[in-house]
Structures are given as C-alpha cells and as structure tokens.
Design a protein around this motif. Structure first.
Motif, PDB file in Angstrom:
ATOM      1  N   ARG A   1       0.827  -1.203   0.000  1.00  0.00           N
ATOM      2  CA  ARG A   1       0.000   0.000   0.000  1.00  0.00           C
ATOM      3  C   ARG A   1       0.863   1.255   0.000  1.00  0.00           C
ATOM      4  NH1 ARG A   1      -1.990   3.713   3.387  1.00  0.00           N
ATOM      5  NH2 ARG A   1      -0.895   2.838   5.191  1.00  0.00           N
ATOM      6  N   ARG A   2       1.923   1.244   0.799  1.00  0.00           N
ATOM      7  CA  ARG A   2       2.814   2.405   0.842  1.00  0.00           C
ATOM      8  C   ARG A   2       3.524   2.613  -0.491  1.00  0.00           C
ATOM      9  NH1 ARG A   2       5.947   3.177   6.605  1.00  0.00           N
ATOM     10  NH2 ARG A   2       4.096   3.211   7.960  1.00  0.00           N
ATOM     11  N   ALA A   3       3.923   1.506  -1.107  1.00  0.00           N
ATOM     12  CA  ALA A   3       4.595   1.625  -2.405  1.00  0.00           C
ATOM     13  C   ALA A   3       3.657   2.239  -3.439  1.00  0.00           C
ATOM     14  CB  ALA A   3       5.084   0.256  -2.870  1.00  0.00           C
ATOM     15  N   ALA A   4       2.385   1.817  -3.416  1.00  0.00           N
ATOM     16  CA  ALA A   4       1.422   2.382  -4.357  1.00  0.00           C
ATOM     17  C   ALA A   4       1.199   3.870  -4.084  1.00  0.00           C
ATOM     18  CB  ALA A   4       0.105   1.619  -4.260  1.00  0.00           C
ATOM     19  N   GLU A   5       1.125   4.222  -2.789  1.00  0.00           N
ATOM     20  CA  GLU A   5       0.932   5.633  -2.440  1.00  0.00           C
ATOM     21  C   GLU A   5       2.141   6.469  -2.835  1.00  0.00           C
ATOM     22  OE1 GLU A   5       0.000   5.873   1.667  1.00  0.00           O
ATOM     23  OE2 GLU A   5      -2.050   5.131   1.438  1.00  0.00           O
ATOM     24  N   GLU A   6       3.342   5.919  -2.592  1.00  0.00           N
ATOM     25  CA  GLU A   6       4.538   6.679  -2.936  1.00  0.00           C
ATOM     26  C   GLU A   6       4.676   6.838  -4.451  1.00  0.00           C
ATOM     27  OE1 GLU A   6       7.621   4.575  -0.992  1.00  0.00           O
ATOM     28  OE2 GLU A   6       7.041   5.249   1.021  1.00  0.00           O
ATOM     29  N   GLU A   7       4.244   5.831  -5.200  1.00  0.00           N
ATOM     30  CA  GLU A   7       4.250   5.974  -6.652  1.00  0.00           C
ATOM     31  C   GLU A   7       3.298   7.082  -7.080  1.00  0.00           C
ATOM     32  OE1 GLU A   7       3.315   3.304 -10.656  1.00  0.00           O
ATOM     33  OE2 GLU A   7       3.237   2.402  -8.654  1.00  0.00           O
ATOM     34  N   GLN A   8       2.153   7.159  -6.391  1.00  0.00           N
ATOM     35  CA  GLN A   8       1.205   8.218  -6.700  1.00  0.00           C
ATOM     36  C   GLN A   8       1.776   9.583  -6.316  1.00  0.00           C
ATOM     37  OE1 GLN A   8      -2.667   7.432  -5.162  1.00  0.00           O
ATOM     38  NE2 GLN A   8      -3.658   8.944  -6.444  1.00  0.00           N
TER      39      GLN A   8
END
Length: 423
Positions: free
Chosen positions: A197-204
C-alpha cells in the motif's frame, strides 16, 4: 498494522468452512471403511446401527453447511461449533468402540490442530481442554469391545494414564506453536500488505510531484507578471487617491506573494533549486510564522518550554497549512494550533469547532482523495500531511471531539528538525 477488511474476513471464513466440510467427508469415508474392515474383516462385533447413524448425522450436517455457505457469511462461532460437532461425533464413535483403548483416539489431535489453525487463541485452548476431558472420560466410561481370542489383550491403567498425559502434552505443544506460527504469518502478511500500500501511495506521490513541479514552473511567469502589474497599478494616481482601491491592490499583492511562496515551496519539496538556502530558525519562530502568514485567524497555544534551533522544513509548513485550511473548510469558527514537546517528540495539534470528520475519512485516514468534499482534487491535504510526517519519522492521527469539532495530531521526533547549537 491494518486489520483485514470485513469482505476479506468473510471470504476467508467461508474458505475455512469448506476445508472443514472436505475434512468431514474424508472422516466419514475413513470411519465407514474402518467399521467395515473391523466388523466384517476382523470379526470384531461393533454396534453398527448407532455408529452408522453418527456418520449419517455428519453427512446431513455437511449438506446443510454447503447449502448455507451460498447464502450467509460464516462466523467464528460457527467454525468453533463445527469443530465441536466433529469432536462430539468422534467421542460417540470411540465410546461405542472401546473408549480410550481404541487407537483412533489420537484423531483428537487432528481436531486440535485444525482449531489452532482456524480459530482464535481462546477457542483453540478451549478445544484442547474439551478433547483432554473427553479422552479422560473415555478411559472411565465406554462400551467394551468383545475381541476374538487372537486379538484379546488388556491395557493397564498406567498405560492409559500415560497415553492421556502424552495426548495432553502433544495437544498443548501443538496449539502453542501452531498459534504462534499462525500469528507470525498473519503479521508478515499484514506487513507485506502495508508495504504494498505504501509503495502504491509513494508511486502516486511521485506522479503528483511531477505534475506539481511542472505546474509550479508554468505558474511562476504569470505570477511574476501579475506582481509587476500590481506594482504599476499602485503607483497610479487614481488608485492612490482612492483608499478602497489602494487597499484592494495591497490585498492582491499579499495574495500573489503567498501564491509565489506556495510555488517556491512546491519546487523546494520536489528537490529543485529555488535560490533559497534552508532557513535556520527556532521552533517557536517557525510555528509562529505559519500562524501569522495563514490568512485566517488561528490561536496559538505555546507549550514548547525551552525554544530549540531548527532548520525550517517547508514540507512540514505546507502540511500544517493544509490542516488549517481543512479546519476552515469544515465551517470552523475557532481554530487553534497547540504545540507541545514530550521527551524527544514534538506534538502539534490542530483543533477546531467545525463539523468534524466523516466516519469514512477516519476509517481510511491518509488515503489520497479520501474526502467528503465534492470538488475535484479534494482529500489530498491529509494524504500529503501523512506522507510528510512519514518522511520525518512521525505519524498523524485524527479524531472527532466529544463536544463537537475535530482534532488532528501530528507527532514527529525533534531530531528530524533539530539544528545543533554552535559550540
């Protein structure tokens, strides 16, 4: 750690119940085969009617369970009850076929292992207690088997007692280690889910940062042009002669200056050189500057004690400004920024008397576009503030106050801002 969603929990419970149904089919088939071999193959007379009736009850329970699975979710109590039914059925079969002297008494361990894997900890230990008690009861009360002369034997009470003790020890160790391993696996899965989830948020965040950086570059030129035009307007005689127009031009210049500061902050946060070195200041002066430059009215409750030298973090300043903006948009008439130092942490609390946070916002705090506001782009303030705090090693919490309004609390280590004092 994030708790599993209700939908995922229900799906997992249904899958677990299907595994129990499959295990019960295997148990029915195995018990039926054992009854046939023992009764007809070995010539050991068994009470066929009651034993086959127990198997029929298990078949009926399986059919009812399969019909129910397609309509209603499975609860933890139903999983526990299903295992208790299996334990009861096994106990009846053992009672009818020799009790604790029947070697199939070790099948209790299968129920214990299934409980340790599928049930909560208290239910797993309850199953250990129940199976241990039924094992002991079967050693005392059971229907004796009339064995042929070639198979006739007798087990001493000491052997039965030793078997019971070995069973209890094995059951306790199994539950102890299986529950710990299952907890470790759940913790690992939750950690992996949080990392994804954090990786997806950081990509965003990266995508948003690129867009914001490009927009900041494009806004720089028109803002500078507007600033020059406003400066020219201010020198016009007609405007200088009209106090109201002069005041409006001053206000527009202040807003343009604020917009330029925001653009510079975006470029700074994106890692681009803006021609300004990181500002050395103190913690109290940094927070006071945010309160003074915010266009609305904010009360500042200073509980900092000893002031500390810091390097002003623009990203933190933007996060605080976003939280103040959120409070104002929540129809708050009173907004306060409370600053407290607790040991090595700085706690900043934005309190207001507005309408508070909707339940869906609190449930998914810090997720992008998580907002009750209908306008486009709403819901990014808490998202950006959460990630700024995460970068600084801190955290963000929010709650609705009992008397109305809301409180958003930022906690971060002072070391992430601290500037060592000159010797």
């Amino acid at each position: 750690m994030l708790p599993p969603s209700p939908a995922r929990a229900d799906a997992a419970s249904q899958r677990n119940m299907r595994q129990l149904v499959l295990l019960r089919w295997l148990a029915v088939g195995g018990q039926l085969a054992a009854i046939v071999v023992v009764h007809y193959g070995l010539g050991i007379r068994l009470p066929l009617v009651p034993m086959v009736s127990v198997l029929g009850g298990l078949v009926f329970l399986n059919l009812v369970t399969l019909l129910r699975l397609a309509r209603w979710p499975v609860t933890h109590a139903e999983l526990f009850g299903s295992l208790l039914v299996d334990v009861t059925a096994l106990t009846v079969q053992l009672y009818l076929s020799g009790g604790a002297s029947n070697p199939f008494v070790l099948l209790y361990l299968l129920q214990v292992v299934m409980g340790a894997v599928l049930l909560e900890v208290w239910a797993s230990w309850a199953l250990v207690g129940i199976t241990s008690a039924t094992f002991a009861l079967l050693a005392i009360e059971h229907r004796p088997l009339l064995l042929p002369a070639d198979f006739a034997t007798s087990l001493s009470p000491v052997y039965i007692l030793g078997s019971w003790f070995a069973f209890v020890l094995a059951a306790v160790l199994l539950v102890l280690f299986v529950t710990r391993i299952a907890a470790n696996l759940r913790s690992r899965d939750a950690h992996l889910a949080e990392m994804r989830r954090r990786a997806a948020e950081e990509e965003q965040i990266v995508r948003m940062g690129l867009l914001a950086s490009g927009a900041a570059h494009e806004l720089g030129t028109p803002l500078s042009s507007i600033s020059v035009l406003l400066g020219d307007w201010k020198t016009e005689s007609l405007i200088r002669a009209d106090a109201r127009l002069a005041a409006e031009v001053d206000e527009m210049q202040a807003e343009v200056k604020r917009c330029k500061a925001i653009v510079s902050g975006i470029l700074f946060a994106a890692g681009e050189v803006t021609g300004e070195a990181p500002a050395r200041t103190t913690l109290r002066r940094f927070l006071r500057g945010i309160v003074d430059t915010w266009p609305g009215k904010v009360g500042f409750e200073d509980r900092l004690g000893h002031d500390r030298p810091i390097v002003a973090d623009r990203a933190l300043g933007q996060a605080l400004t976003a939280l103040l903006d959120n409070a104002a948009e929540a129809s708050a008439t009173t907004i306060a920024l409370v600053a407290v130092t607790d040991a090595d942490d700085l706690i900043l609390s934005v309190q207001d008397d507005g309408i508070g946070y909707p339940a869906q916002v609190l449930e998914s705090l810090g997720r992008p576009y998580n907002s009750s506001k209908p306008r486009q782009g709403a819901g990014l303030g808490l998202f950006l503030a959460t990630n700024v705090l995460r970068t600084l090693g801190g955290s963000l919490e929010a709650r609705n106050l009992p008397g109305g309004g809301a409180e958003t609390r930022l906690t971060l280590p002072l070391a992430s801002l601290a500037l060592e004092e000159d010797a």
